[in-house]
Design an enzyme around this catalytic site. Structure first.
Site, PDB file in Angstrom:
ATOM      1  N   TYR A  32      -0.900 -16.544  43.757  1.00 51.90           N
ATOM      2  CA  TYR A  32      -2.263 -16.116  43.434  1.00 51.90           C
ATOM      3  C   TYR A  32      -2.411 -14.602  43.497  1.00 51.90           C
ATOM      4  CZ  TYR A  32      -3.751 -21.023  43.799  1.00 51.90           C
ATOM      5  OH  TYR A  32      -3.897 -22.369  43.630  1.00 51.90           O
ATOM      6  N   LYS A  60       8.809 -26.223  48.863  1.00 47.32           N
ATOM      7  CA  LYS A  60       9.569 -26.861  47.780  1.00 47.32           C
ATOM      8  C   LYS A  60      10.957 -26.230  47.809  1.00 47.32           C
ATOM      9  CE  LYS A  60       9.841 -29.656  44.199  1.00 47.32           C
ATOM     10  NZ  LYS A  60       9.791 -31.124  44.301  1.00 47.32           N
ATOM     11  N   ASP A  80       5.611 -32.359  47.142  1.00 45.89           N
ATOM     12  CA  ASP A  80       5.290 -33.599  46.417  1.00 45.89           C
ATOM     13  C   ASP A  80       5.249 -34.776  47.383  1.00 45.89           C
ATOM     14  OD1 ASP A  80       8.015 -33.171  46.792  1.00 45.89           O
ATOM     15  OD2 ASP A  80       8.620 -33.956  44.841  1.00 45.89           O
ATOM     16  N   ASP A 108      -3.907 -24.700  48.629  1.00 45.18           N
ATOM     17  CA  ASP A 108      -5.108 -24.896  47.808  1.00 45.18           C
ATOM     18  C   ASP A 108      -5.201 -26.371  47.401  1.00 45.18           C
ATOM     19  OD1 ASP A 108      -7.327 -24.375  46.252  1.00 45.18           O
ATOM     20  OD2 ASP A 108      -6.192 -23.564  44.558  1.00 45.18           O
ATOM     21  N   ASP A 153      -7.597 -29.658  49.306  1.00 49.35           N
ATOM     22  CA  ASP A 153      -8.569 -30.480  48.559  1.00 49.35           C
ATOM     23  C   ASP A 153      -8.271 -31.959  48.774  1.00 49.35           C
ATOM     24  OD1 ASP A 153      -9.950 -28.319  47.478  1.00 49.35           O
ATOM     25  OD2 ASP A 153     -10.016 -29.195  45.462  1.00 49.35           O
TER      26      ASP A 153
HETATM   27  C1  IPM Z   1     -10.445 -22.427  47.232  1.00 47.00           C
HETATM   28  C2  IPM Z   1     -10.795 -22.251  45.782  1.00 47.00           C
HETATM   29  C3  IPM Z   1     -10.338 -20.888  45.342  1.00 47.00           C
HETATM   30  C4  IPM Z   1      -8.843 -20.819  45.560  1.00 47.00           C
HETATM   31  C5  IPM Z   1     -10.656 -20.533  43.895  1.00 47.00           C
HETATM   32  C6  IPM Z   1     -12.121 -20.673  43.600  1.00 47.00           C
HETATM   33  C7  IPM Z   1     -10.162 -19.145  43.553  1.00 47.00           C
HETATM   34  O1  IPM Z   1     -10.240 -23.268  45.026  1.00 47.00           O
HETATM   35  O2  IPM Z   1     -10.967 -21.658  48.059  1.00 47.00           O
HETATM   36  O3  IPM Z   1      -9.674 -23.306  47.543  1.00 47.00           O
HETATM   37  O4  IPM Z   1      -8.085 -21.302  44.760  1.00 47.00           O
HETATM   38  O5  IPM Z   1      -8.434 -20.275  46.583  1.00 47.00           O
HETATM   39 MG    MG Z   2      -9.273 -24.741  46.173  1.00 43.08          MG
END
Ligand code: IPM
Ligand code: MG
Length: 357
Positions: free
Chosen positions: A142, A191, A223, A247, A251
Site C-alpha cells: 500500500y 506467503k 490462504d 486488511d 475484514d
Molecule cells: C481499512 C480500509 C482502508 C485500507 C482503505 C479505505 C484505504 O479498507 O482501513 O481497512 O485498506 O487500509
Molecule cells: Mg480494509
C-alpha cells in the site's frame, strides 16, 4: 488529566457515530475527574468538498499536536470517480504515514449476547470468539513504489510489496506484547512459500520471538489462514501480518463476529499519538437516518483511553456500559435478532451514557 483530542467526524455515518461518542467521554471526564477538549477537523470527502483535497495540512498539524485522534469514517459514492490520489481513502493512508501509525490493532470479539448475529455454526463458535489482528499499517504494497509503463501487452501497471527488518521487527514486538496480556499465542501470517518479502518477514519474526520466550509462535500461509479463521477461529489469539493481508483478514475476522458495527480499532505509533476509529466504513446508504450503530466508535474511544492515555478503569467502564445495554436487549438494526428491542443511533448513545457508572 487534561486531554486534547483531534476529532475527524468524516463522511456518511461518521458524524452521527462520533456525535454519540464525545458526550460519553465528557461523562467519563465528570465521573473520573478528567477534562476532554475536542478540535474538530476535516478529512476525506467532506474535505474534498470544502477545500479540494482529502487531507488538508491543517488536519495533519492538528492531529500531530493532539494527545490522540478519534475518526468516524471517510468515503462515499460521491467521490468514487475521482482519480486515485484524490480519493477520500488517501486521507486515511496519508494520516497513517504522516503520524507514523505503523501498528493497527483490530480486535474481533463476539459478545455473548450477540451470538445469534454470528454467521458461523454454533459448534464452531463454542463459548465465543476473541482474537486480535495486528496489521502492519505503513509499509508493504500500500506504500510501495507503483506506476504504469509500456509493455509488450500494452500498458502495464505495477505495485510493489517491500518490507525491511525494522518494519517487521517493530510490528512483531507489538504483537508479542499484546499476546502477553492475553493467551500468549502469536500466529504470523505470510506467503513465504512464494514471496521473498514474506521470507524476510518470517525470519525477522522468528528472531524477534527470542525476546518473548513466554509467547508461543506459529506461522501460517495467508490462504490457509483465511480458511482456518472460519473452520476453527479458537486456534487464534493474536494474528500478526502485513498491510494487505491484514486488511483482508481483519475484514474476515470482523464478519465472523456477526457485526462489523461493533468493532473498534487502534492505530499506534512510537511517538505517542494514536488514531482510533471504527472498523466499519461510512455506510452512505444509512447516513443521516439515525440507523447507524455507534458502538464501534464508542469502543474505539475505550481503546484510546486504554492504549494512548493509560486510563484502564475508564476504558473498562465504557466496555461494561456497552455490555450492560446489550444485555438489556437494546439493538441497532445491524445486530437485531428476534426478541430484542430496536433503537436508533442517538438512543443507543444515550442508553450507554446512562449505563455508565
Ligand atoms: C481499512 C480500509 C482502508 C485500507 C482503505 C479505505 C484505504 O479498507 O482501513 O481497512 O485498506 O487500509
Ligand atoms: Mg480494509
Amino acid at each position: 488529566m487534561n486531554i486534547g483530542l483531534a476529532v475527524i467526524p468524516g463522511d456518511g455515518i461518521g458524524p452521527e457515530v462520533t456525535a454519540e461518542t464525545l458526550p460519553l467521554l465528557d461523562k467519563i471526564g465528570t465521573l473520573f475527574g478528567h477534562s476532554f477538549t475536542y478540535t474538530e477537523v476535516e478529512a476525506g470527502g467532506c474535505a474534498i468538498d470544502a477545500v479540494g483535497e482529502p487531507l488538508p495540512q491543517t488536519t495533519v498539524d492538528t492531529c500531530r499536536a493532539s494527545d490522540s485522534v478519534l475518526l468516524g469514517a471517510v468515503g462515499g459514492p460521491k467521490w468514487d470517480t475521482l482519480p486515485g490520489d484524490q480519493r477520500p481513502e488517501r486521507a486515511l493512508l496519508g494520516l497513517r504515514g504522516a503520524l507514523g501509525l505503523y501498528a493497527n490493532i483490530r480486535p474481533a470479539l463476539l459478545h455473548k449476547s450477540l451470538r445469534k448475529a454470528c454467521p458461523l455454526r454454533e459448534d464452531i463458535v463454542g463459548d465465543g470468539i476473541d482474537l486480535i489482528v495486528v496489521r502492519e499499517l505503513t509499509g508493504g504494497i500500500y506504500f510501495g513504489e507503483r506506476g504504469r509503463r509500456a509493455s509488450q501487452g500494452g500498458e502495464e501497471a505495477f505495485d510493489t510489496e517491500a518490507y525491511n527488518e525494522l518494519e517487521v521487527a517493530r510490528i512483531a514486538r507489538q504483537a508479542f506484547q499484546i499476546a502477553r496480556l492475553r493467551q500468549k499465542k502469536v500466529t504470523s501470517v505470510d506467503k513465504a512459500n512464494v514471496l521473498e518479502s514474506s521470507r524476510l518477514w518470517r525470519e525477522v519474526v522468528i528472531r524477534t520471538a527470542a525476546d518473548y520466550p513466554d509467547v508461543e509462535l506459529n506461522h501460517m500461509y495467508v490462504d490457509n489462514a483465511a480458511m482456518q479463521l472460519i473452520r476453527d477461529p479458537h486456534q487464534f489469539d493474536v494474528i500478526v501480518t502485513s498491510n494487505m493481508f491484514g486488511d483482508i483478514l481483519s475484514d474476515e475476522a470482523s464478519m465472523i463476529t456477526g457485526s462489523i458495527g461493533m468493532l473498534p480499532s487502534a492505530s499506534l505509533s512510537d511517538s505517542g499519538v494514536g488514531m482510533y476509529e471504527p472498523i466499519h466504513g461510512s455506510a452512505p446508504d444509512i447516513a443521516g437516518l439515525d440507523k447507524a450503530n455507534p458502538i464501534a466508535t464508542i469502543l474505539s474511544a475505550a481503546m484510546m483511553l486504554r492504549f494512548s492515555l493509560g486510563l484502564q478503569e475508564e476504558a473498562a467502564a465504557i466496555e461494561q456500559a456497552v455490555t450492560d445495554v446489550l444485555e438489556q436487549g437494546y439493538r441497532t438494526g445491524d445486530i437485531m435478532s428476534p426478541g430484542t428491542t430496536l433503537i436508533g443511533t442517538a438512543a443507543m448513545g444515550k442508553r450507554i451514557r446512562d449505563a455508565l457508572s
